[in-house]
Design a protein around this motif. Sequence first.
Motif, PDB file in Angstrom:
ATOM      1  N   SER A   2      -9.652  -8.699   1.174  1.00  0.00           N
ATOM      2  CA  SER A   2     -10.684  -8.795   0.145  1.00  0.00           C
ATOM      3  C   SER A   2     -10.785  -7.535  -0.706  1.00  0.00           C
ATOM      4  O   SER A   2     -11.279  -7.563  -1.825  1.00  0.00           O
ATOM      5  N   ASP A   3     -10.314  -6.385  -0.170  1.00  0.00           N
ATOM      6  CA  ASP A   3     -10.384  -5.154  -0.939  1.00  0.00           C
ATOM      7  C   ASP A   3      -9.106  -4.900  -1.728  1.00  0.00           C
ATOM      8  O   ASP A   3      -8.976  -3.885  -2.396  1.00  0.00           O
ATOM      9  N   SER A   4      -8.135  -5.819  -1.646  1.00  0.00           N
ATOM     10  CA  SER A   4      -6.890  -5.683  -2.385  1.00  0.00           C
ATOM     11  C   SER A   4      -7.018  -6.264  -3.781  1.00  0.00           C
ATOM     12  O   SER A   4      -7.850  -7.150  -4.019  1.00  0.00           O
ATOM     13  N   PRO A   5      -6.182  -5.800  -4.712  1.00  0.00           N
ATOM     14  CA  PRO A   5      -6.198  -6.411  -6.051  1.00  0.00           C
ATOM     15  C   PRO A   5      -5.799  -7.887  -5.993  1.00  0.00           C
ATOM     16  O   PRO A   5      -5.040  -8.303  -5.115  1.00  0.00           O
ATOM     17  N   VAL A  62      -6.620  -6.016 -10.690  1.00  0.00           N
ATOM     18  CA  VAL A  62      -5.521  -6.986 -10.780  1.00  0.00           C
ATOM     19  C   VAL A  62      -4.189  -6.252 -10.794  1.00  0.00           C
ATOM     20  O   VAL A  62      -4.033  -5.236 -11.487  1.00  0.00           O
ATOM     21  N   LEU A  63      -3.240  -6.778 -10.028  1.00  0.00           N
ATOM     22  CA  LEU A  63      -1.850  -6.331 -10.113  1.00  0.00           C
ATOM     23  C   LEU A  63      -1.064  -7.438 -10.792  1.00  0.00           C
ATOM     24  O   LEU A  63      -1.064  -8.579 -10.331  1.00  0.00           O
ATOM     25  N   GLY A  85      -1.806  -2.079 -12.055  1.00  0.00           N
ATOM     26  CA  GLY A  85      -0.379  -1.838 -11.929  1.00  0.00           C
ATOM     27  C   GLY A  85       0.438  -3.004 -12.424  1.00  0.00           C
ATOM     28  O   GLY A  85      -0.078  -4.112 -12.610  1.00  0.00           O
ATOM     29  N   LEU A  86       1.728  -2.742 -12.655  1.00  0.00           N
ATOM     30  CA  LEU A  86       2.660  -3.737 -13.186  1.00  0.00           C
ATOM     31  C   LEU A  86       3.902  -3.776 -12.299  1.00  0.00           C
ATOM     32  O   LEU A  86       4.435  -2.734 -11.927  1.00  0.00           O
ATOM     33  N   VAL A  87       4.365  -4.995 -11.993  1.00  0.00           N
ATOM     34  CA  VAL A  87       5.619  -5.164 -11.266  1.00  0.00           C
ATOM     35  C   VAL A  87       6.547  -6.002 -12.141  1.00  0.00           C
ATOM     36  O   VAL A  87       6.225  -7.149 -12.481  1.00  0.00           O
ATOM     37  N   TYR A  88       7.669  -5.431 -12.514  1.00  0.00           N
ATOM     38  CA  TYR A  88       8.660  -6.128 -13.338  1.00  0.00           C
ATOM     39  C   TYR A  88       9.704  -6.752 -12.427  1.00  0.00           C
ATOM     40  O   TYR A  88      10.317  -6.066 -11.609  1.00  0.00           O
ATOM     41  N   VAL A  89       9.920  -8.052 -12.579  1.00  0.00           N
ATOM     42  CA  VAL A  89      10.878  -8.783 -11.757  1.00  0.00           C
ATOM     43  C   VAL A  89      11.957  -9.349 -12.675  1.00  0.00           C
ATOM     44  O   VAL A  89      11.701 -10.295 -13.429  1.00  0.00           O
TER      45      VAL A  89
END
Length: 238
Positions: A2-5, A62-63, A85-89
């Motif tokens: 619950s504490d995660s983005p 939000v991630l 944060g951003l994750v590029y896939v």
Amino acid sequence: MSDSPTIVLVHGAFADAASWAPVTRRLLDDGYTVLVPPVFNRSLSGDSAYLKSFVEQIDGPVLLAGHSYGGAVITVAGVAENVVGLVYVSGYALDEGESLGQLQGGFPDSELAANLVYAPYPVDGGEPGTDVSVKIDAFPQVFAAGVDPETARVLAVSQRPLSAVAFGEPAPVAAWKTKPSWGIVSSADHTINPDVERFGYQRAGVRKVVEIDAPHLVMQTHPAEVAAVITDAIAELA
């Protein structure tokens, strides 16, 4: 968790939210909050504005994780205040003022370029637009290599095309300049030249680049590895 983005998975061109299904399932099973909105693939400005609005209605951090064209979308939408944060896939990490066409133009074409189909679509009060998709018979090899052949056949006939407008539209902002980012390179990618991915990530100063010997739809063929990059990013943010 619950504490995660909240993890928002953003699909790219020629695919839809279901392309993330194997990763979505793993993240949900691990207790993360995940949302996978549609991307309409009409224009970079319109798609990113929609995603930014979607993100801003989420309570808490939000991630964003964007695949392929979805990388360009999160580059712009990621300026939303609650994005952490951003994750590029296998994605496009555009610079401010740069278009998909400009970034790709600096590198040799992938197999995709010779296997595109163009079709008109109506636009209210204006000239018809142009939809771009992948030739159905080439789709399994160019876009879905490594995916189960029966699944690839279904994906080939259920593409979400990308409007040609999106290729030439420059990104008005680049969220990676103010938000931490991570990147996955699909080293066996036939849709995007892997060097396009590497260059964009290096320029963006991503915290970690993971190379996977995988095709463009790495979320389908290597869901555990993709999910691990996302959850590692969350752990690092914590």
